[in-house]
Design a protein around this motif. Structure first.
Motif, PDB file in Angstrom:
ATOM      1  N   VAL A 101       0.848  -1.206   0.000  1.00 27.44           N
ATOM      2  CA  VAL A 101       0.000   0.000   0.000  1.00 27.44           C
ATOM      3  C   VAL A 101       0.876   1.245   0.000  1.00 27.44           C
ATOM      4  O   VAL A 101       0.690   2.154  -0.826  1.00 27.44           O
ATOM      5  CB  VAL A 101      -0.960   0.007   1.216  1.00 27.44           C
ATOM      6  CG1 VAL A 101      -1.624   1.374   1.380  1.00 27.44           C
ATOM      7  CG2 VAL A 101      -2.012  -1.080   1.093  1.00 27.44           C
ATOM      8  N   VAL A 102       1.834   1.297   0.904  1.00 26.69           N
ATOM      9  CA  VAL A 102       2.682   2.483   1.044  1.00 26.69           C
ATOM     10  C   VAL A 102       3.535   2.682  -0.211  1.00 26.69           C
ATOM     11  O   VAL A 102       3.697   3.806  -0.690  1.00 26.69           O
ATOM     12  CB  VAL A 102       3.534   2.389   2.322  1.00 26.69           C
ATOM     13  CG1 VAL A 102       4.522   3.529   2.409  1.00 26.69           C
ATOM     14  CG2 VAL A 102       2.636   2.387   3.550  1.00 26.69           C
ATOM     15  N   ALA A 103       4.058   1.604  -0.766  1.00 24.02           N
ATOM     16  CA  ALA A 103       4.867   1.716  -1.989  1.00 24.02           C
ATOM     17  C   ALA A 103       4.031   2.259  -3.142  1.00 24.02           C
ATOM     18  O   ALA A 103       4.500   3.103  -3.912  1.00 24.02           O
ATOM     19  CB  ALA A 103       5.457   0.357  -2.359  1.00 24.02           C
ATOM     20  N   LEU A 104       2.807   1.794  -3.262  1.00 26.22           N
ATOM     21  CA  LEU A 104       1.921   2.285  -4.319  1.00 26.22           C
ATOM     22  C   LEU A 104       1.627   3.775  -4.119  1.00 26.22           C
ATOM     23  O   LEU A 104       1.687   4.560  -5.068  1.00 26.22           O
ATOM     24  CB  LEU A 104       0.624   1.468  -4.335  1.00 26.22           C
ATOM     25  CG  LEU A 104      -0.386   1.812  -5.414  1.00 26.22           C
ATOM     26  CD1 LEU A 104       0.167   1.475  -6.794  1.00 26.22           C
ATOM     27  CD2 LEU A 104      -1.680   1.043  -5.174  1.00 26.22           C
ATOM     28  N   LEU A 105       1.348   4.159  -2.892  1.00 32.30           N
ATOM     29  CA  LEU A 105       1.031   5.559  -2.611  1.00 32.30           C
ATOM     30  C   LEU A 105       2.249   6.471  -2.737  1.00 32.30           C
ATOM     31  O   LEU A 105       2.107   7.654  -3.037  1.00 32.30           O
ATOM     32  CB  LEU A 105       0.410   5.696  -1.219  1.00 32.30           C
ATOM     33  CG  LEU A 105      -0.954   5.042  -1.044  1.00 32.30           C
ATOM     34  CD1 LEU A 105      -1.411   5.133   0.415  1.00 32.30           C
ATOM     35  CD2 LEU A 105      -1.984   5.642  -1.980  1.00 32.30           C
ATOM     36  N   ALA A 106       3.438   5.931  -2.530  1.00 27.74           N
ATOM     37  CA  ALA A 106       4.657   6.734  -2.640  1.00 27.74           C
ATOM     38  C   ALA A 106       4.885   7.214  -4.069  1.00 27.74           C
ATOM     39  O   ALA A 106       5.583   8.199  -4.288  1.00 27.74           O
ATOM     40  CB  ALA A 106       5.868   5.936  -2.161  1.00 27.74           C
ATOM     41  N   ALA A 107       4.274   6.542  -5.019  1.00 30.96           N
ATOM     42  CA  ALA A 107       4.471   6.891  -6.428  1.00 30.96           C
ATOM     43  C   ALA A 107       3.475   7.933  -6.932  1.00 30.96           C
ATOM     44  O   ALA A 107       3.518   8.303  -8.102  1.00 30.96           O
ATOM     45  CB  ALA A 107       4.365   5.630  -7.282  1.00 30.96           C
ATOM     46  N   THR A 108       2.593   8.427  -6.060  1.00 32.78           N
ATOM     47  CA  THR A 108       1.574   9.364  -6.501  1.00 32.78           C
ATOM     48  C   THR A 108       1.250  10.365  -5.394  1.00 32.78           C
ATOM     49  O   THR A 108       1.644  10.175  -4.245  1.00 32.78           O
ATOM     50  CB  THR A 108       0.290   8.600  -6.929  1.00 32.78           C
ATOM     51  OG1 THR A 108      -0.623   9.513  -7.503  1.00 32.78           O
ATOM     52  CG2 THR A 108      -0.353   7.883  -5.763  1.00 32.78           C
ATOM     53  N   ASP A 141       3.616  13.537   4.880  1.00 36.13           N
ATOM     54  CA  ASP A 141       5.069  13.713   4.879  1.00 36.13           C
ATOM     55  C   ASP A 141       5.721  12.710   5.835  1.00 36.13           C
ATOM     56  O   ASP A 141       6.769  12.131   5.535  1.00 36.13           O
ATOM     57  CB  ASP A 141       5.447  15.144   5.276  1.00 36.13           C
ATOM     58  CG  ASP A 141       5.086  16.163   4.203  1.00 36.13           C
ATOM     59  OD1 ASP A 141       4.893  15.756   3.028  1.00 36.13           O
ATOM     60  OD2 ASP A 141       4.995  17.356   4.533  1.00 36.13           O
ATOM     61  N   HIS A 142       5.071  12.494   6.967  1.00 36.73           N
ATOM     62  CA  HIS A 142       5.569  11.530   7.957  1.00 36.73           C
ATOM     63  C   HIS A 142       5.594  10.113   7.368  1.00 36.73           C
ATOM     64  O   HIS A 142       6.570   9.378   7.541  1.00 36.73           O
ATOM     65  CB  HIS A 142       4.696  11.581   9.215  1.00 36.73           C
ATOM     66  CG  HIS A 142       5.072  10.623  10.282  1.00 36.73           C
ATOM     67  ND1 HIS A 142       6.282  10.644  10.928  1.00 36.73           N
ATOM     68  CD2 HIS A 142       4.378   9.587  10.821  1.00 36.73           C
ATOM     69  CE1 HIS A 142       6.326   9.672  11.824  1.00 36.73           C
ATOM     70  NE2 HIS A 142       5.182   9.015  11.773  1.00 36.73           N
ATOM     71  N   GLY A 143       4.540   9.750   6.652  1.00 35.03           N
ATOM     72  CA  GLY A 143       4.471   8.436   6.018  1.00 35.03           C
ATOM     73  C   GLY A 143       5.509   8.259   4.930  1.00 35.03           C
ATOM     74  O   GLY A 143       6.140   7.202   4.808  1.00 35.03           O
ATOM     75  N   ARG A 144       5.698   9.290   4.151  1.00 40.85           N
ATOM     76  CA  ARG A 144       6.692   9.234   3.067  1.00 40.85           C
ATOM     77  C   ARG A 144       8.109   9.092   3.653  1.00 40.85           C
ATOM     78  O   ARG A 144       8.917   8.294   3.182  1.00 40.85           O
ATOM     79  CB  ARG A 144       6.584  10.497   2.209  1.00 40.85           C
ATOM     80  CG  ARG A 144       7.282  10.406   0.881  1.00 40.85           C
ATOM     81  CD  ARG A 144       6.880  11.552  -0.037  1.00 40.85           C
ATOM     82  NE  ARG A 144       5.473  11.581  -0.382  1.00 40.85           N
ATOM     83  CZ  ARG A 144       4.910  10.861  -1.334  1.00 40.85           C
ATOM     84  NH1 ARG A 144       5.635  10.043  -2.052  1.00 40.85           N
ATOM     85  NH2 ARG A 144       3.623  10.961  -1.591  1.00 40.85           N
ATOM     86  N   THR A 145       8.395   9.834   4.718  1.00 37.07           N
ATOM     87  CA  THR A 145       9.701   9.742   5.381  1.00 37.07           C
ATOM     88  C   THR A 145       9.906   8.343   5.973  1.00 37.07           C
ATOM     89  O   THR A 145      10.987   7.766   5.853  1.00 37.07           O
ATOM     90  CB  THR A 145       9.820  10.813   6.477  1.00 37.07           C
ATOM     91  OG1 THR A 145       9.688  12.106   5.864  1.00 37.07           O
ATOM     92  CG2 THR A 145      11.140  10.726   7.212  1.00 37.07           C
ATOM     93  N   ALA A 146       8.864   7.800   6.597  1.00 27.92           N
ATOM     94  CA  ALA A 146       8.955   6.460   7.178  1.00 27.92           C
ATOM     95  C   ALA A 146       9.190   5.415   6.093  1.00 27.92           C
ATOM     96  O   ALA A 146      10.010   4.504   6.256  1.00 27.92           O
ATOM     97  CB  ALA A 146       7.682   6.133   7.959  1.00 27.92           C
TER      98      ALA A 146
END
Length: 118
Positions: free
Chosen positions: A19-26, A77-82
């Motif tokens: 989920v996080v990897a998919l969201l990191a791309a958008t 931003d916190h999620g992207r950094t994590a």
């Protein structure tokens, strides 16, 4: 072996990592897009999103109502950094396993070793 800095136990399970990897791309993604991309049921995705949202890793935005309700999700931003820290930690683990001590050549057979000793 110690756990490298940045390794995130919350992100690490395969479904949440996907989920996080998919969201990191958008920037934003529709709930249905995430669900379909990862082949998850609505309830399975909702549970993972709720866990990530509680940790402050993502934001949900719901618009409309009834059958026209649309849910969008994005990493904070916190999620992207994590996520970036977790990826670095995983790379560190992998590089440690494939470093100079690990060889890609097969070890010599016993016969080769004993012939070389003669």
């Amino acid at each position: 072996m110690s756990t490298p800095a940045g390794f995130d136990e919350l992100i690490h399970p395969a479904t949440r990592l996907s989920v996080v990897a998919l969201l990191a791309a958008t920037e934003w993604a529709d709930f249905a897009f995430v669900r379909d991309s990862l082949s998850l049921s609505d309830s399975a995705l909702s549970k993972q999103l709720h866990t990530l949202q509680e940790a402050g890793y993502l934001e949900l935005h719901k618009e409309g109502g009834g059958r026209k309700r649309r849910t969008r999700v994005r990493l904070t931003d916190h999620g992207r950094t994590a996520f970036e820290g977790h990826v670095c930690a995983l790379r560190s683990i992998v590089e440690g396993a494939t470093g100079p001590a690990a060889s890609t050549e097969a070890p010599p057979s016993r016969r080769q070793t004993s012939e070389a000793a003669r």
